[in-house]
Design a protein around this motif. Structure first.
Motif, PDB file in Angstrom:
ATOM      1  N   ILE A  31     -64.835 -92.984-123.051  1.00 56.12           N
ATOM      2  CA  ILE A  31     -64.977 -94.097-123.039  1.00 56.12           C
ATOM      3  C   ILE A  31     -63.882 -94.555-122.532  1.00 56.12           C
ATOM      4  CG2 ILE A  31     -65.346 -96.429-123.375  1.00 56.12           C
ATOM      5  CD1 ILE A  31     -67.142 -95.911-125.090  1.00 56.12           C
ATOM      6  N   SER A  32     -62.682 -94.146-122.696  1.00 55.01           N
ATOM      7  CA  SER A  32     -61.404 -94.557-121.909  1.00 55.01           C
ATOM      8  C   SER A  32     -61.115 -94.669-120.924  1.00 55.01           C
ATOM      9  CB  SER A  32     -60.441 -95.369-123.523  1.00 55.01           C
ATOM     10  OG  SER A  32     -58.547 -95.861-122.696  1.00 55.01           O
ATOM     11  N   ASP A  33     -61.067 -93.150-121.575  1.00 52.44           N
ATOM     12  CA  ASP A  33     -60.898 -91.685-120.711  1.00 52.44           C
ATOM     13  C   ASP A  33     -61.301 -92.290-118.803  1.00 52.44           C
ATOM     14  OD1 ASP A  33     -59.051 -90.949-121.909  1.00 52.44           O
ATOM     15  OD2 ASP A  33     -60.064 -89.323-122.734  1.00 52.44           O
ATOM     16  N   PHE A  34     -62.777 -92.077-119.214  1.00 55.86           N
ATOM     17  CA  PHE A  34     -63.601 -93.132-117.812  1.00 55.86           C
ATOM     18  C   PHE A  34     -63.300 -94.074-117.275  1.00 55.86           C
ATOM     19  CE2 PHE A  34     -66.612 -94.956-116.276  1.00 55.86           C
ATOM     20  CZ  PHE A  34     -67.177 -94.148-115.769  1.00 55.86           C
ATOM     21  N   ASN A  41     -71.692 -95.312-109.300  1.00 55.76           N
ATOM     22  CA  ASN A  41     -72.840 -94.675-109.653  1.00 55.76           C
ATOM     23  C   ASN A  41     -72.149 -93.742-110.656  1.00 55.76           C
ATOM     24  OD1 ASN A  41     -75.451 -95.880-108.565  1.00 55.76           O
ATOM     25  ND2 ASN A  41     -75.471 -94.450-106.510  1.00 55.76           N
ATOM     26  N   THR A  42     -71.269 -93.300-110.995  1.00 53.50           N
ATOM     27  CA  THR A  42     -70.772 -92.759-112.170  1.00 53.50           C
ATOM     28  C   THR A  42     -70.812 -93.861-113.682  1.00 53.50           C
ATOM     29  OG1 THR A  42     -68.504 -93.096-112.026  1.00 53.50           O
ATOM     30  CG2 THR A  42     -69.371 -91.008-110.235  1.00 53.50           C
ATOM     31  N   ILE A  84     -71.648 -93.538-118.768  1.00 53.91           N
ATOM     32  CA  ILE A  84     -70.728 -93.769-119.910  1.00 53.91           C
ATOM     33  C   ILE A  84     -71.247 -94.979-120.118  1.00 53.91           C
ATOM     34  CG2 ILE A  84     -69.089 -95.145-118.645  1.00 53.91           C
ATOM     35  CD1 ILE A  84     -67.949 -92.899-120.984  1.00 53.91           C
ATOM     36  N   GLY A  85     -72.243 -96.015-119.555  1.00 57.99           N
ATOM     37  CA  GLY A  85     -72.529 -97.125-120.366  1.00 57.99           C
ATOM     38  C   GLY A  85     -73.770 -96.933-121.515  1.00 57.99           C
ATOM     39  N   LYS A  86     -74.246 -95.925-120.986  1.00 61.02           N
ATOM     40  CA  LYS A  86     -74.962 -95.278-122.149  1.00 61.02           C
ATOM     41  C   LYS A  86     -74.478 -95.272-123.927  1.00 61.02           C
ATOM     42  CE  LYS A  86     -79.074 -93.384-119.802  1.00 61.02           C
ATOM     43  NZ  LYS A  86     -79.338 -92.156-118.975  1.00 61.02           N
ATOM     44  N   VAL A 138     -70.193 -99.745-128.930  1.00 62.13           N
ATOM     45  CA  VAL A 138     -70.208-100.781-128.746  1.00 62.13           C
ATOM     46  C   VAL A 138     -71.647-101.486-129.179  1.00 62.13           C
ATOM     47  CG1 VAL A 138     -69.044-103.183-127.598  1.00 62.13           C
ATOM     48  CG2 VAL A 138     -68.073-100.546-127.560  1.00 62.13           C
ATOM     49  N   LYS A 139     -71.522-102.177-131.022  1.00 64.63           N
ATOM     50  CA  LYS A 139     -72.504-103.047-131.226  1.00 64.63           C
ATOM     51  C   LYS A 139     -72.643-104.734-130.744  1.00 64.63           C
ATOM     52  CE  LYS A 139     -74.135 -99.580-132.548  1.00 64.63           C
ATOM     53  NZ  LYS A 139     -75.532 -98.669-131.553  1.00 64.63           N
ATOM     54  N   SER A 140     -71.408-104.768-130.815  1.00 66.44           N
ATOM     55  CA  SER A 140     -70.491-106.209-131.114  1.00 66.44           C
ATOM     56  C   SER A 140     -69.427-106.164-130.077  1.00 66.44           C
ATOM     57  CB  SER A 140     -71.047-106.907-132.236  1.00 66.44           C
ATOM     58  OG  SER A 140     -69.826-106.880-132.569  1.00 66.44           O
ATOM     59  N   ILE A 141     -68.821-107.596-128.998  1.00 66.31           N
ATOM     60  CA  ILE A 141     -68.304-108.030-128.808  1.00 66.31           C
ATOM     61  C   ILE A 141     -67.075-108.362-129.960  1.00 66.31           C
ATOM     62  CG2 ILE A 141     -66.501-109.030-127.039  1.00 66.31           C
ATOM     63  CD1 ILE A 141     -68.324-106.660-125.852  1.00 66.31           C
TER      64      ILE A 141
END
Length: 163
Positions: free
Chosen positions: A88-91, A125-126, A130-132, A138-141
């Motif tokens: 995720i961080s790389d994305f 759109n990319t 990654i959103g999935k 990440v369950k909670s912020i």
């Protein structure tokens, strides 16, 4: 379109900072957890002769460590989850750079509004895939990490774009 690109630029940098800070935190907690389990395993502190005189306390510690090992998948991030967070961080690092390129091209009138919009939504759109992964990991912020990422984002944009 310029405001939309700017907003997404800030959000992408914030997401990158947040994922980096969360990744560092989870790695740190996993290291502490593993060191504690290792220290209290049979080859560590529990192997000392002092425990012969304190059998009840040693049984409680062994039971607690055993329970912690069993519960670890539910209370600590796994290496697989940490790898996904790294992904995720790389994305978001790459995503930010692509959005920033559109921003500079549009700001310097190298592309029109229509071209900027087309490129923007192509890049946007990319983010779907990654959103999935983000929703899975990440369950909670974490409010403290969120505030820190927000401050770093504001500092970064202020230093690099004079806003």
């Amino acid at each position: 379109m310029r405001e939309r690109i700017w907003s997404e630029l800030g959000q992408a940098k914030h997401n990158h900072f947040y994922s980096c800070f969360l990744l560092a935190r989870q790695r740190r907690w996993l290291n502490y957890y593993n060191m504690t389990i290792l220290a209290f395993s049979s080859g560590g502190v529990m192997g000392w002769a002092i425990w012969k005189n304190l059998p009840l306390l040693s049984c409680i510690i062994v039971a607690t460590i055993s329970l912690a090992k069993l519960l670890s998948p539910h209370i600590m991030p796994s290496e697989k989850q940490i790898d996904k967070l790294d992904q995720i961080s790389d994305f978001y690092f790459d995503y930010y750079n692509k959005i920033e390129q559109i921003w500079y091209d549009h700001y310097n009138d190298r592309i029109t509004d229509e071209q900027a919009q087309a490129r923007f939504y192509e890049i946007k759109n990319t983010e779907r895939d990654i959103g999935k992964i983000v929703n899975e990991i990440v369950k909670s912020i974490n409010k403290r990490i969120y505030i820190r990422a927000d401050q770093e984002t504001r500092n970064y944009l202020s230093n690099n774009f004079n806003v």
